[in-house]
Design an enzyme around this catalytic site. Structure first.
Site, short mmCIF file in Angstrom:
data_model
loop_
_atom_site.label_atom_id
_atom_site.label_comp_id
_atom_site.label_asym_id
_atom_site.label_seq_id
_atom_site.Cartn_x
_atom_site.Cartn_y
_atom_site.Cartn_z
N LYS A 174 1.56 -1.50 -0.10
CA LYS A 174 -0.54 0.08 0.22
C LYS A 174 0.70 1.11 0.35
O LYS A 174 1.24 1.82 1.23
CB LYS A 174 -0.92 0.41 1.00
CG LYS A 174 -2.57 1.03 0.98
CD LYS A 174 -2.36 1.60 2.11
CE LYS A 174 -1.85 2.83 2.66
NZ LYS A 174 -1.49 3.84 2.03
N GLU A 249 9.18 1.40 11.19
CA GLU A 249 10.27 2.00 10.94
C GLU A 249 9.39 3.62 10.68
O GLU A 249 8.34 4.40 9.70
CB GLU A 249 10.66 2.44 9.23
CG GLU A 249 11.17 0.73 9.31
CD GLU A 249 13.01 0.44 9.99
OE1 GLU A 249 13.01 1.64 10.71
OE2 GLU A 249 13.10 -0.72 10.33
N CYS A 283 13.34 10.79 7.36
CA CYS A 283 12.96 10.31 8.70
C CYS A 283 14.94 10.70 8.94
O CYS A 283 14.79 10.91 10.22
CB CYS A 283 12.37 9.30 8.16
SG CYS A 283 13.39 8.06 7.74
N GLU A 380 10.17 16.37 14.91
CA GLU A 380 9.52 16.27 13.43
C GLU A 380 9.27 17.48 13.19
O GLU A 380 8.10 17.57 12.55
CB GLU A 380 9.33 14.85 13.12
CG GLU A 380 9.70 14.13 11.96
CD GLU A 380 9.41 13.13 11.45
OE1 GLU A 380 8.59 12.67 11.48
OE2 GLU A 380 10.61 12.96 10.61
P1 NAD Z 1 1.85 8.17 7.36
O1 NAD Z 1 1.92 7.72 9.14
O2 NAD Z 1 1.13 9.78 7.82
O3 NAD Z 1 1.48 7.39 5.76
C1 NAD Z 1 2.55 6.25 6.27
C2 NAD Z 1 1.59 5.22 5.19
O4 NAD Z 1 0.22 4.78 6.53
C3 NAD Z 1 1.04 6.13 4.48
O5 NAD Z 1 0.79 4.41 2.62
C4 NAD Z 1 -0.78 6.23 4.69
O6 NAD Z 1 -1.54 5.48 3.17
C5 NAD Z 1 -0.48 5.20 5.45
N1 NAD Z 1 -1.50 5.30 6.94
C6 NAD Z 1 -2.00 6.26 7.51
N2 NAD Z 1 -2.62 5.77 7.92
C7 NAD Z 1 -3.43 4.49 8.00
C8 NAD Z 1 -3.98 3.89 9.10
N3 NAD Z 1 -4.49 4.17 9.70
N4 NAD Z 1 -3.92 2.38 8.47
C9 NAD Z 1 -3.01 1.69 7.61
N5 NAD Z 1 -2.11 2.87 7.05
C10 NAD Z 1 -2.34 4.15 6.90
O7 NAD Z 1 3.10 9.24 6.73
P2 NAD Z 1 3.51 9.45 5.23
O8 NAD Z 1 3.52 11.04 5.86
O9 NAD Z 1 3.12 9.37 4.36
O10 NAD Z 1 5.66 10.13 6.16
C11 NAD Z 1 5.66 10.57 6.56
C12 NAD Z 1 6.53 10.05 8.56
O11 NAD Z 1 7.44 8.73 7.45
C13 NAD Z 1 7.54 11.09 8.74
O12 NAD Z 1 7.65 11.11 10.07
C14 NAD Z 1 8.95 9.87 8.32
O13 NAD Z 1 10.17 10.68 10.04
C15 NAD Z 1 8.31 8.47 8.22
N6 NAD Z 1 9.39 7.62 7.28
C16 NAD Z 1 10.21 6.97 8.28
C17 NAD Z 1 11.26 5.93 7.85
C18 NAD Z 1 12.49 5.40 8.69
O14 NAD Z 1 13.06 4.34 7.93
N7 NAD Z 1 12.14 5.35 9.49
C19 NAD Z 1 11.38 6.16 6.36
C20 NAD Z 1 10.77 7.57 5.69
C21 NAD Z 1 9.52 7.79 6.64
#
Ligand code: NAD
Length: 476
Positions: A174, A249, A283, A380
């Site tokens: 997804k 992550e 991140c 962040e």
């Molecule tokens: P997000 O948490 O909003 O979304 C991530 C994914 O989760 C998307 O595909 C989203 O559609 C899905 N999602 C949202 N709500 C959900 C639910 N209730 N159930 C299942 N899936 C759901 O994050 P984002 O805005 O896409 O990305 C930014 C964040 O990701 C930042 O906090 C960043 O630090 C983190 N990030 C972490 C890493 C790592 O490796 N640690 C790498 C990249 C990004």
């Protein structure tokens, strides 16, 4: 350019069951590129049950050699389509094309690495007290949900899909609502490379609308999630009901620690891109810079000079280093962190303003004067904002570094090997780089301490995370 705009289920592209779509907007032009099918709960059901059929019917019984052959073919086909995938990645989120090319190349290498890993991944024989023969097996789990964010859509998808498939699982991928294009194309290309139908299903759509249906589905055995700490925490709670396996992550607020004996020129010239790369939507962004007081003034001067030289512009141009933020909304969120009249102790040395051009751009900001209680220092930001602060004593600096609830990444600059080892051990983070900013290697484990996550992507550690460990004892 042709944009994939349908879901990918059981080896074919199809519309959403309720005909819903979501627009994909190019943040450099703010124009709609394409409307993409948005999966519903019914599509989740079709994707998960199809993946389970393939798991039971064929994929788990492929010999390791046959599985590896398919995975090597996927890497080859991805390379053949590298430019197309890079363009899709660049226009959907405003990623500079040169970064997109590097990331797509890494995605292909990830498939190769795990194709090769299949024949080097084995259990143990254990000399148990009773005698007999005791050994362990690493068995696939079944269907894995891979949920990925929008900031590095293609490589992070491959970091999950490749080890999960290599270990013998099927995957429902997804992508984030903003960035499904490269993931949908990955599904099509993997099928073309010979991956059996149903092994990799791709569901575009909003996480809020169908995420819970995916996470709760009884046939999903593991959720491998990358995204925000808030959504990760929610997923962990939902998954706890059926004791589903999770790897998370999550967010970060990583330090960049500069000691007085460091190669200051090198540290200052490379540090801007350690936080501003991907427009700060990283991140691992080293957004809290700690500088030993005796070199603080000099470092800040060099850091600001280097920041002013960063090339901001059209993501399609090869020389561009920083593109727009992913959306107008994301830019507004980032701007809420910037100093206002209510925070007079904070000083912006450069950037933080919108350049005079169309698109969701923001000039990279260097901020000094931060106190521990400031939101910009603690949370962040996920945008091009660096905070720089002086420190006097190593202990005091480490206490401040480790006061963060996050613990993902970081850099450390010193020529003193003893100090490098001592401080590296003490920093509470999953990865750390010394005298450079490289902390992601596909052969090495990547992940966070504390609220930055649970489990590891990449390396052999990731492959273990997509298996159950079984022990078998044969009596003499
Ligand atoms: P997000 O948490 O909003 O979304 C991530 C994914 O989760 C998307 O595909 C989203 O559609 C899905 N999602 C949202 N709500 C959900 C639910 N209730 N159930 C299942 N899936 C759901 O994050 P984002 O805005 O896409 O990305 C930014 C964040 O990701 C930042 O906090 C960043 O630090 C983190 N990030 C972490 C890493 C790592 O490796 N640690 C790498 C990249 C990004």
């Amino acid at each position: 350019m042709q944009f994939p705009n349908q879901l990918f289920i059981d080896g074919r592209s199809c519309g959403a069951s309720d005909n819903k779509t979501l627009p994909i907007i190019n943040p450099a032009t703010e124009e709609v590129l394409v409307e993409v099918a948005a999966a519903s709960e019914r599509d989740v059901e079709a994707a998960v049950s199809g993946a389970q059929r393939t798991f039971e019917g064929s994929w788990r019984d492929y010999t390791p050699g046959r599985r590896a052959e398919v995975m090597f073919q996927i890497a080859r086909v991805l390379r053949e389509h590298a430019e197309e995938l890079s363009q899709l990645e660049s226009v959907a989120i405003g990623k500079p094309i040169s970064d997109a090319r590097d990331e797509v190349a890494m995605g292909a290498r990830t498939f190769e690495y795990y194709a090769g890993a299949i024949s080097k991944f084995y259990g143990q024989t254990i000399p148990v007290a009773r005698g007999g023969f005791d050994f362990t097996l690493r068995q696939p789990m079944g269907v894995v949900a891979a949920i990925v964010p929008w900031n590095f859509p293609f490589p992070i998808a491959t970091w999950k899909v490749a080890p999960a498939l290599a270990a013998g699982n099927c995957v429902v991928l997804k992508p984030a609502r903003q960035s499904p294009l490269s993931a949908l194309r990955l599904g099509e290309l993997a099928a073309r490379a010979g991956l059996p139908d149903g092994c990799l299903q791709v569901l575009a759509g909003s996480g809020e609308e169908m995420g819970d249906a995916l996470v709760k589905h009884p046939l999903i055995r593991k959720i491998s999630f990358t995204g925000s700490t808030a959504v990760g925490s929610h997923i962990m709670q939902v998954a706890s009901r059926d004791i589903k396996r999770v790897s998370l992550e999550l967010g970060g607020k990583s330090p960049n620690i500069i000691f007085a004996d460091a190669d200051l020129e090198k540290a200052a010239s490379t540090s801007p891109m350690s936080v501003f790369a991907n427009t700060g939507q990283d991140c691992c962004a080293r957004s809290r810079v700690f500088v030993e007081r005796s070199v603080y003034e000099k470092f800040v001067e060099l850091f600001v000079q280097a920041t002013r030289k960063v090339v901001i512009g059209d993501p399609a141009k090869a020389e561009t280093q920083i593109g727009p933020l992913v959306s107008a909304q994301q830019r507004e969120v980032v701007e809420t962190f910037l100093p206002t009249a209510k925070t007079p102790h904070l000083k912006v040395l450069c950037g933080g303003d919108r350049p005079a051009r169309k698109g969701c751009y923001l000039n990279p900001a260097v901020v000094v004067g931060c106190e521990t209680s400031d939101r910009i220092w603690r949370e962040e930001v996920f945008g091009p904002v660096a905070c720089v602060r002086a420190f006097d004593r190593e202990e005091e600096m480490l206490a401040e570094v480790n006061a963060s609830p996050y613990g993902l990444s970081g850099s450390l600059w010193t020529k003193d090997l003893n100090r490098a080892l001592r401080v590296s051990r003490r920093v509470e983070s999953g990865v750390l780089s010394v005298n450079c900013h490289n902390s992601v290697h596909l052969e090495a484990p990547f992940g966070g301490f504390k609220q930055s996550g649970l489990g590891r992507d990449l390396g052999m550690a990731a492959m273990e995370g997509y298996t159950e460990l079984k022990n078998i004892y044969i009596a003499e």
